[in-house]
Every structure is written in structure tokens, then in C-alpha cells.
Design a protein around this motif. Structure first.
Motif, short mmCIF file in Angstrom:
data_model
loop_
_atom_site.label_atom_id
_atom_site.label_comp_id
_atom_site.label_asym_id
_atom_site.label_seq_id
_atom_site.Cartn_x
_atom_site.Cartn_y
_atom_site.Cartn_z
N ILE A 1 85.58 20.05 1.16
CA ILE A 1 86.57 19.13 1.72
C ILE A 1 85.84 18.18 2.66
CG2 ILE A 1 88.53 18.94 3.31
CD1 ILE A 1 89.44 20.10 0.70
N ILE A 2 85.97 16.88 2.38
CA ILE A 2 85.30 15.88 3.23
C ILE A 2 86.34 15.24 4.14
CG2 ILE A 2 83.99 13.72 3.21
CD1 ILE A 2 83.12 14.59 0.28
N VAL A 3 86.25 15.55 5.42
CA VAL A 3 87.26 15.03 6.35
C VAL A 3 86.75 13.75 7.00
CG1 VAL A 3 88.76 15.53 8.31
CG2 VAL A 3 88.09 17.37 6.77
N ASP A 4 87.08 12.64 6.37
CA ASP A 4 86.79 11.34 6.97
C ASP A 4 88.10 10.79 7.54
OD1 ASP A 4 88.27 10.62 4.80
OD2 ASP A 4 86.91 9.08 4.08
N THR A 5 88.09 9.54 7.93
CA THR A 5 89.28 8.96 8.56
C THR A 5 90.50 8.98 7.61
OG1 THR A 5 90.11 7.01 9.66
CG2 THR A 5 88.50 6.61 7.97
N MET B 1 91.08 11.17 5.00
CA MET B 1 91.55 12.54 4.83
C MET B 1 92.33 12.99 6.06
SD MET B 1 91.73 15.13 2.86
CE MET B 1 90.42 15.41 1.68
N LYS B 2 91.81 12.62 7.22
CA LYS B 2 92.46 13.00 8.47
C LYS B 2 93.90 12.44 8.51
CE LYS B 2 91.56 12.81 13.40
NZ LYS B 2 90.82 12.28 14.48
N ARG B 3 94.00 11.16 8.21
CA ARG B 3 95.31 10.49 8.29
C ARG B 3 96.26 11.00 7.21
NH1 ARG B 3 93.37 5.96 7.42
NH2 ARG B 3 94.05 5.49 5.31
N VAL B 4 95.81 11.04 5.96
CA VAL B 4 96.69 11.39 4.84
C VAL B 4 97.15 12.85 4.94
CG1 VAL B 4 96.80 11.69 2.34
CG2 VAL B 4 95.72 9.64 3.30
N SER B 5 96.21 13.75 5.23
CA SER B 5 96.60 15.17 5.28
C SER B 5 97.55 15.43 6.44
CB SER B 5 95.37 16.07 5.35
OG SER B 5 94.61 15.78 6.50
N GLY B 6 97.36 14.71 7.54
CA GLY B 6 98.26 14.85 8.69
C GLY B 6 99.65 14.33 8.37
N ARG B 7 99.72 13.18 7.74
CA ARG B 7 101.04 12.61 7.42
C ARG B 7 101.79 13.47 6.40
NH1 ARG B 7 99.36 6.22 6.83
NH2 ARG B 7 99.48 5.69 9.06
N LEU B 8 101.06 13.94 5.40
CA LEU B 8 101.72 14.79 4.39
C LEU B 8 102.25 16.07 5.02
CD1 LEU B 8 99.23 14.47 1.39
CD2 LEU B 8 101.65 13.84 1.32
N ASN C 1 91.57 17.84 14.98
CA ASN C 1 90.13 18.06 14.99
C ASN C 1 89.62 18.19 13.55
OD1 ASN C 1 87.93 20.19 14.68
ND2 ASN C 1 87.70 19.59 16.81
N PRO C 2 88.63 17.38 13.15
CA PRO C 2 88.18 17.38 11.75
C PRO C 2 87.75 18.76 11.23
CG PRO C 2 87.25 15.51 12.92
CD PRO C 2 87.95 16.33 13.94
N ASP C 3 87.08 19.54 12.07
CA ASP C 3 86.63 20.87 11.61
C ASP C 3 87.82 21.77 11.32
OD1 ASP C 3 84.18 19.82 12.11
OD2 ASP C 3 83.60 21.23 13.66
N LYS C 4 88.86 21.67 12.16
CA LYS C 4 90.06 22.49 11.93
C LYS C 4 90.83 21.99 10.72
CE LYS C 4 90.57 24.54 16.37
NZ LYS C 4 90.94 24.30 17.74
N ILE C 5 90.87 20.67 10.54
CA ILE C 5 91.53 20.11 9.36
C ILE C 5 90.83 20.65 8.10
CG2 ILE C 5 91.98 17.99 8.03
CD1 ILE C 5 92.23 16.53 10.74
N GLY D 1 94.11 6.57 0.45
CA GLY D 1 94.18 6.08 1.83
C GLY D 1 93.80 4.61 1.94
N ARG D 2 92.99 4.14 1.02
CA ARG D 2 92.58 2.73 1.05
C ARG D 2 93.60 1.81 0.39
NH1 ARG D 2 86.30 3.75 -0.50
NH2 ARG D 2 85.52 3.90 1.62
N THR D 3 94.46 2.37 -0.44
CA THR D 3 95.36 1.51 -1.22
C THR D 3 96.84 1.68 -0.89
OG1 THR D 3 95.29 3.20 -2.94
CG2 THR D 3 93.84 1.29 -3.24
#
Ligand code: SF4
Length: 218
Positions: free
Chosen positions: A143-147, A149-156, A163-167, A191-193
Motif C-alpha cells: 500500500i503506497i500512502v501518498d497524498t 491515498m491519504k485523501r481518498v481513503s479518508g473520505r471513503l 498518519n500515513p503509517d497508520k493509514i 485522486g487526480r481525476t
């Protein structure tokens, strides 16, 4: 169900993965240009606080000048700074990539290691960078937690952490084995589109039915 997670998203994770796969069949790799693990490692360090596009503009000439770890390890620092200046934070980045290359030469015989502990022991390499290399260059299931992944997984509602490591830990429990690297690539494309940082396109989003943020705001 772990507290703070959104049940419709977690319970329908297979459908979410399938839907992303259908909409982003091409998203199978990072958008950074690279030929081999060392180049991907350096390009990913340079991409911090920058964009892949910006990094791609300079890496062709950078890797022509410094093709292998010993070349970058021996680089003249001011010259290296000039070569990467346009990616931002160039003084720190130049120091990091030079030191990282020295460590590769001294501790790993000039080869990029293939495990997370060795990778994250290198200068300038955090878990995200390490996972980019493991997932793309070595075919690991990560799992690559970039900006994005952080945003999309949180919103879903797939994680309640910021925290990226916890995500990463949360998503490792939800995304099935064998699907994690691909899910990471599809999520970046999404996330880009669609699920943009500002003004996500919730009304036309194909994940709306399973999204906590979308259900509350669309
Ligand atoms: Fe993102 Fe909105 Fe889609 Fe949810 S519904 S995933 S917030 S674009």
C-alpha cells in the motif's frame, strides 16, 4: 467493524476495487520515468513536495550525468543542487540523494535493497518511497500512502487515521492480498481525476454509493 470506519466502504471493498480497475485500466505503474530501481528510488525522493511531471523533466539528464550510485555518491554538491533545483527543496534533496547513494555503495554494494527495513534505513527514504520502489520495481504487494491515498481513503471511510503509517496499517487489513499495489495505482489516478483535493466531483463519482464523505456532502 473498527471504530471510525465507514461500513458501506469496508463491506464493499471488492466492488470499489473492481470499479477502480474498470475505470483506470492503464494505471499500472507510477507516473515517474525510470529504467531501474536506483532511478526510481532517486526520482521518488525528488518527487516529495513536487510533482511527477516536474521530476520527469530533469531526471533524463540527471541519470545521464549520474547513472549509478557511485556517480551520485561522488557528485559535487553545488552542481547536484543546480541539476535538481526545479523540483524544490533542492538543498535538502541534493544532500539526501548524495548520502543515500553513498549508503547504497557502502552498505549494499551499490544495489537497492528489496526489503522495507533496509530501504527505510537509507537517507531521505520513508515508508512511502520504500513502498513505491518495492511495489513498482520488485513486484511486492504494498500500500503506497501518498497524498491521494491519504485523501481518498479518508473520505471513503477506509481509515480514521491521518498518519500515513497508520493509514497503511489500516488499509493492509482491508485491501486483499495481491491487490494492494494495483489498488494504490488506481487510487492515485482516481485522486487526480475525480476525488480532487479541492472540489471533488462527488455528483458524478462512481464510488458515491460507498463513500462517507460523498454521502454526507453530495
Ligand atoms: Fe471522493 Fe466524492 Fe467520490 Fe467520495 S464521492 S470518493 S469524496 S469524489
Amino acid at each position: 467493524m473498527k471504530q471510525g470506519l465507514y461500513e458501506p466502504a469496508v463491506n464493499n471493498i471488492d466492488k470499489i476495487i473492481q470499479t477502480l480497475k474498470k475505470h483506470y485500466p492503464q494505471a499500472r505503474d507510477t507516473s515517474l520515468n525510470y529504467q531501474e530501481p536506483f532511478q526510481l528510488l532517486i526520482a521518488t525522493i525528488l518527487a516529495a513536495q513536487s510533482t511527477d511531471k516536474q521530476v520527469n523533466k530533469i531526471t533524463t539528464s540527471l541519470f545521464e550525468k549520474y547513472p549509478r550510485p557511485p556517480d551520485l555518491a561522488a557528485a559535487d554538491l553545488p552542481e547536484l543542487e543546480m541539476a535538481i533545483k526545479s523540483t524544490g527543496f533542492f538543498r535538502n534533496k541534493a544532500k539526501s540523494i548524495k548520502k543515500c547513494s553513498q549508503e547504497l555503495v557502502e552498505r549494499f554494494a551499490g544495489k537497492v535493497p528489496q526489503n522495507i527495513n533496509d530501504l527505510t534505513s537509507l537517507s531521505g527514504v520513508g515508508r512511502k518511497t520504500a513502498n513505491v520502489v518495492l511495489g513498482n520495481s520488485f513486484g511486492h504487494d504494498v500500500i503506497i500512502v501518498d497524498t491521494h491515498m491519504k485523501r481518498v481513503s479518508g473520505r471513503l471511510g477506509l481509515t480514521a487515521n491521518t498518519n500515513p503509517d497508520k493509514i497503511e496499517q489500516d488499509l493492509m487489513k482491508i485491501i486483499p492480498t495481491g491487490k494492494r499495489t494495483d489498488f494504490s495505482h488506481k487510487t492515485v489516478a482516481f485522486g487526480r481525476t475525480i476525488c480532487l483535493g479541492r472540489n471533488p466531483k462527488c455528483i458524478r463519482c462512481f464510488l458515491l454509493a460507498w463513500c462517507r464523505f460523498g454521502q454526507a456532502n453530495a
